[in-house]
Enzyme design. Structure first.
Site, PDB file in Angstrom:
ATOM      1  N   ASN A   1      -3.225   6.013   0.050  1.00 36.92           N
ATOM      2  CA  ASN A   1      -3.588   6.373   1.425  1.00 36.92           C
ATOM      3  C   ASN A   1      -3.291   5.187   2.321  1.00 36.92           C
ATOM      4  OD1 ASN A   1      -5.025   9.112   1.143  1.00 36.92           O
ATOM      5  ND2 ASN A   1      -5.874   7.845  -0.515  1.00 36.92           N
ATOM      6  N   GLU A   2      -2.142   5.239   2.918  1.00 36.36           N
ATOM      7  CA  GLU A   2      -1.633   4.128   3.711  1.00 36.36           C
ATOM      8  C   GLU A   2      -2.221   4.169   5.125  1.00 36.36           C
ATOM      9  OE1 GLU A   2      -0.128   1.871   2.296  1.00 36.36           O
ATOM     10  OE2 GLU A   2       1.401   2.546   0.885  1.00 36.36           O
ATOM     11  N   PRO A   3      -2.034   3.089   5.904  1.00 35.17           N
ATOM     12  CA  PRO A   3      -2.514   3.091   7.286  1.00 35.17           C
ATOM     13  C   PRO A   3      -2.132   4.388   8.003  1.00 35.17           C
ATOM     14  CG  PRO A   3      -1.618   0.950   6.747  1.00 35.17           C
ATOM     15  CD  PRO A   3      -1.390   1.815   5.544  1.00 35.17           C
TER      16      PRO A   3
ATOM     17  N   THR B   1       3.982  -1.860   0.941  1.00 42.29           N
ATOM     18  CA  THR B   1       3.671  -1.374  -0.408  1.00 42.29           C
ATOM     19  C   THR B   1       4.952  -1.304  -1.235  1.00 42.29           C
ATOM     20  OG1 THR B   1       1.844  -0.082   0.455  1.00 42.29           O
ATOM     21  CG2 THR B   1       2.716   0.607  -1.681  1.00 42.29           C
TER      22      THR B   1
END
Ligand code: F6R
Length: 639
Positions: free
Chosen positions: A162-164, A181
């Site tokens: 769950n990235e920014p 990432t």
């Protein structure tokens, strides 16, 4: 509902954080907690549902779980697992797949029934993913939800993938990986371009439903993101901050990952502390920079209103404290890094005698010397010291294949030019062009190619050292064997590396040793090089008289600089010296423009070096000291 934090010391923290001395101790605690959940469920005849993560953070947890299984009879028969994520697309057989990772680290070594293992499927057709994700969530629910979820944290602040930008209520879904990432994963894939752009991940909302959540983080690299996750405002910019809203979460981290938390970084703001010299200097520098006031202008009120009232009551008034710290900083500055001959050295960082010193500069890679301390290197040589440089590793991993081809072409033409038999060169050229064409990402080069890459870097290092003014006999290539060996074998002894280093030290008998003091990456080349040197010096200290006169100075590598309060020698550079340093860095052509390992900084090495040195100069200036063009910084290390 937000938790109340009643403790003064942790008042900036919005998540319960347990800090352990090291990763080993912490991971044992996590593994034992998981084992406890499994056993409690077993006693009740129930299934334990584990939420699992991959990556470096949980590896030792899995090791301990395997040990508990093998030595203490912990059974996984009643365990069902759900992994957080998988790259997309990804074949389960690929070495980088999380299926492979989990089998290697855990599943192959315990008695978990295969059908109890759930990992998002990286082989699905795009149109089948949404349905798969819905079923994944449903399956977790059918098992009554996850009993214990373990997490790592990415430097973007991601949990799972769950990235920014991820939403707090997000469920399992296909996501796009953040650039950082992908950079972090590039070593596993042999280049960022080979890292998949997408992944299937459980969502923040899915993670939230777990009955217990443990997030782990080790080493200094994670310190900045841990601070943001624990002390920052909840925001989708840092998805881990969402965990602040859970009542079932604990962060289990080591001291290094905790470094930036206010209670460790600025303890005077959270509790009453013992004011030793180091912390006093750190706090005064912080106060001056925070208030944007030179040190000599700080007032009693400034101290009193910023958590430093006791300091000023005991050691004040501000006037005295300011002068003390100002003088301390002033005395770190010297244009004579090898000591100033025939001068009183009581307030200088280095001894005045002997006037001409034997200096041995250790450079982990062939360009760290000029990047990190090129200006000081040049000064030491100009000031007539007997300066030696030792390149600790060959650095061959960081040369592009293209460059090998180019040099082989040169060798071919050169052979022709001077009338040598060029058949052998032609053959080698053809063979290697063929090898490169079929080279797989992450494939280790054969010995011949590694040697050519070494020669390329060796030539550059010689050019750099020659430019600084060193005679050829003072340039040493250690080619420490660990650098090659670790490509094939993870556990090997460093004895040979230590012996080689002892030999060189004995030959030079240095009064000053300069070395890279980068401890951020515990598996990195710089840290290993430092450990080897440190061990060699410690052993020699037992037997060799000259070591009593030997001082060890550390510089930071290409990435960071020392914080001001840790600097013990600050060598100012004039604009001309900065330019000369730049030219020395330019000799490392294979690392220019686009290095193989740029890290997450797009700037070229010479730009980073100049920015960093001018930043240090600026900070000194903001503190009220003289304004220099640039400063190189060093800290002394006891051995
Ligand atoms: C892995 C995962 C990621 C990692 C994170 C930290 O399944 O979902 O969130 O936990 O990227 O990775 P490491 O532990 O390698 O630093």
């Amino acid at each position: 509902m937000r938790r109340l934090n009643l403790l003064e010391e942790t008042r900036f923290e919005k998540i319960p954080v347990s800090v352990f001395d090291n990763e080993q101790e912490a991971t044992i605690k996590v593994a034992h907690r998981i084992a406890q959940v499994i056993r409690e469920k077993q006693e009740k005849g129930e299934t334990a549902v584990l939420g699992l993560a991959t990556g470096a953070s949980p590896i030792k947890v899995y090791q301990e779980l395997v040990r508990l299984h093998k030595e203490e009879g912990l059974s996984f028969k009643n365990v069902v697992t759900f992994n957080l994520d998988e790259y997309y697309p990804m074949q389960p057989t690929a070495e980088q797949s999380y299926v492979h990772f989990m089998n290697e680290k855990l599943f192959n070594h315990v008695d978990i029934p295969r059908e109890n293992i759930n990992i998002p499927d990286g082989t699905l057709a795009l149109e089948d993913i949404a349905d798969f994700c819905k079923k994944y969530e449903q399956k977790i629910n059918d098992f009554g939800g996850i009993d214990i979820q373990i997490l790592g944290i990415g430097r973007t602040g991601h949990i799972g993938f769950n990235e920014p930008g991820a939403a707090m209520n997000s469920g399992t879904r296909l996501v796009t990986l953040d650039d950082l990432t992908r950079k972090d994963a590039s070593r596993d894939f042999g280049g960022k371009e080979n890292v998949p752009k997408k992944a299937i991940t459980m969502g923040v909302g899915s993670i939230f439903k777990a009955k217990e959540i443990i997030l782990m983080a080790w080493n200094k690299k994670k310190a900045p993101i841990i601070k943001k996750a624990v002390e920052g405002e909840i925001s989708s910019d840092i998805p881990a901050t969402f965990l602040q809203a859970s009542n079932n979460v604990e962060f289990i981290i080591d001291k290094d990952a905790a470094t930036d938390l206010t209670r460790f970084d600025k303890p005077w703001l959270t509790h009453d502390i013992e004011w030793d010299e180091v912390i006093t200097k750190k706090a005064v520098v912080w106060l001056s920079l925070t208030l944007k006031k030179p040190i000599l202008k700080l007032s009693d009120e400034d101290y009193n209103t910023h958590g430093m009232a006791r300091l000023i009551a005991e050691k004040g008034p501000a006037y005295n404290m300011n002068i003390k710290i100002f003088n301390d900083l002033q005395h770190t500055i010297t244009g004579w890094p090898g000591g100033k001959p025939n001068e009183d050295d009581s307030q200088r960082p280095e001894r005045s005698t002997p006037a001409k010193k034997n200096v041995l500069l250790f450079s982990p890679h062939p360009d760290d010397d000029v990047i990190s301390m090129g200006g000081t290197f040049i000064r030491l040589a100009d000031q007539g010291h007997n300066v030696h440089v030792a390149y600790q590793t060959s650095g061959n991993s960081a040369v592009w294949d293209d460059d090998v081809v180019r040099y082989l072409e040169f060798a071919e033409d050169f052979a022709k030019l001077v009338g040598f038999d060029d058949k052998k060169v032609q053959e080698l050229y053809r063979e290697n062009v063929e090898i490169f064409k079929n080279k797989k990402p992450n494939q280790t080069d054969n010995e011949f190619v590694r040697n050519i890459k070494h020669i390329i870097r060796k030539g550059e290092a010689i050019a750099g050292a020659r430019f600084v003014g060193l005679p050829e006999e003072n340039i040493h290539f250690q080619s420490l064997p660990f650098y090659e060996r670790r490509k094939f074998d993870k556990d090997f002894p460093y004895e040979e590396d230590v012996q080689l280093t002892m030999e060189l030290l004995r030959k030079v008998k240095p009064h000053q040793v300069f070395a890279a003091g980068d401890f951020e990456d515990p598996h990195g080349t710089h840290k290993t090089c430092f450990d080897i040197l440190y061990e060699a010096l410690k052993r020699l200290k037992e037997t060799d008289e000259w070591t009593k006169d030997c001082w060890l100075w550390l510089y930071r590598g290409a990435w960071h600089e020392y914080p001001i309060h840790e600097i013990e020698m600050a060598v100012p550079l004039s604009p001309q010296e900065v330019y000369k340093k730049r030219l020395a860095i330019f000799k490392h052509q294979s690392q220019k423009d686009l290095p193989v390992y740029p890290g997450d900084d797009a700037r070229e090495f010479w730009v980073r070096a100049e920015d960093r040195n001018s930043e240090t100069a600026n900070l000194y200036n903001q503190l009220g000291l003289a304004e220099y063009e640039a400063i190189e910084a060093f800290a002394r290390w006891e051995f």
